[in-house]
Motif scaffolding. Structure first.
Motif, short mmCIF file in Angstrom:
data_model
loop_
_atom_site.label_atom_id
_atom_site.label_comp_id
_atom_site.label_asym_id
_atom_site.label_seq_id
_atom_site.Cartn_x
_atom_site.Cartn_y
_atom_site.Cartn_z
N UNK A 137 1.27 0.56 19.90
CA UNK A 137 1.47 -0.79 20.39
C UNK A 137 2.87 -1.29 20.06
N UNK A 138 3.39 -2.18 20.90
CA UNK A 138 4.74 -2.72 20.68
C UNK A 138 4.83 -3.46 19.36
N UNK A 139 3.78 -4.20 19.02
CA UNK A 139 3.72 -4.93 17.76
C UNK A 139 2.42 -4.57 17.05
N UNK A 140 2.42 -3.46 16.33
CA UNK A 140 1.18 -3.00 15.69
C UNK A 140 0.62 -4.00 14.68
N UNK A 141 -0.69 -4.18 14.72
CA UNK A 141 -1.36 -5.00 13.71
C UNK A 141 -1.67 -4.11 12.51
N UNK A 142 -1.55 -4.65 11.32
CA UNK A 142 -1.83 -3.90 10.10
C UNK A 142 -2.92 -4.61 9.31
N UNK A 143 -3.68 -3.84 8.56
CA UNK A 143 -4.73 -4.42 7.73
C UNK A 143 -4.14 -5.45 6.77
N UNK A 144 -2.92 -5.18 6.31
CA UNK A 144 -2.26 -6.11 5.38
C UNK A 144 -1.87 -7.43 6.04
N UNK A 145 -1.97 -7.54 7.36
CA UNK A 145 -1.68 -8.80 8.04
C UNK A 145 -2.76 -9.84 7.77
N UNK A 146 -3.96 -9.39 7.42
CA UNK A 146 -5.07 -10.30 7.14
C UNK A 146 -5.11 -10.61 5.65
N UNK A 148 -6.03 -10.69 1.88
CA UNK A 148 -6.65 -9.64 1.08
C UNK A 148 -8.10 -9.96 0.75
N UNK A 149 -8.39 -11.22 0.46
CA UNK A 149 -9.77 -11.60 0.14
C UNK A 149 -10.69 -11.43 1.32
#
Length: 209
Positions: A137-146, A148-149
């Protein structure tokens, strides 16, 4: 899986490509209460073991992980598939002795399944799986974007899956058993279809360049 010699796929790179391109696999386990199957995304870590290790996760509410398997688990990966009408065969005009069939690519992976709940292991699997499907994807989503809790709370609702692969069975049914003229007809017929998957299959039919 029944695999006639003409359709056998034992090329490592071909098998890995089928696994990588499949969006979802079907995880099947045999239990004392009967077979259980769950569709879920799995990825293959090729650096572990002789044949690699499959990883994924399923919902904690899913009873499959609580039912002890009576043998190895089976992960079924499907590639392109398409209906083949006998109208595309040159043999139809010659003898009429033809019937419909189905062309497809599939890989069956076997191995003992382990279910786990350790948060750090779950986070690693979820992160790797996400990165695999987001990287193009052009702008990949990462788990760290959400937050932490938030991620930690979701991890408590899933169970990790680990399958060290003991063997693969690969099958590529691409009209290899038909005469060349029939294969050319199948490729042309599929190429003219509206479904993108049919057109993809057309490019895989073995015909002379």
């Amino acid at each position: 899986m029944y695999v006639p010699p003409a359709f056998k796929d034992d090329e490592v790179e071909s098998i890995r490509a089928t696994i990588c391109s499949a969006g979802v696999a079907n995880l099947v386990t045999a239990t004392a209460d009967g077979p259980i199957a769950t569709p879920l995304p799995l990825f293959l870590d090729e650096t572990e073991g002789e044949h690699g290790v499959l990883y994924g996760h399923l919902a904690k509410a899913n009873p499959q992980w609580r039912s002890a398997p009576t043998g190895e688990a089976l992960a079924i990966f499907m590639g392109p598939e398409a209906y083949v009408t006998p109208s595309w065969y040159a043999t139809k005009q010659e003898t009429g002795k033809v019937v419909p069939t189905w062309n497809y690519i599939t890989v069956h992976a076997y191995g003992p399944v382990e279910f786990f709940q350790e948060p750090e292991r779950l986070l690693e699997v979820v992160t790797r799986l996400t990165n695999i499907h987001e990287k193009s994807r052009a702008k990949p989503w990462a788990v760290s974007d959400a937050p932490a809790g938030f991620i930690a709370s979701l991890l408590r609702g899933i169970i990790g899956v680990r399958i060290p692969v003991t063997r693969f069975e690969g099958k590529r049914k691409m009209s290899q058993n038909r005469p060349e003229a029939d294969r050319i007809g199948v490729a042309a017929g599929l190429a003219a279809c509206e479904k993108p998957q049919d057109r993809e299959m057309a490019s895989l039919i073995p015909i002379p360049a």
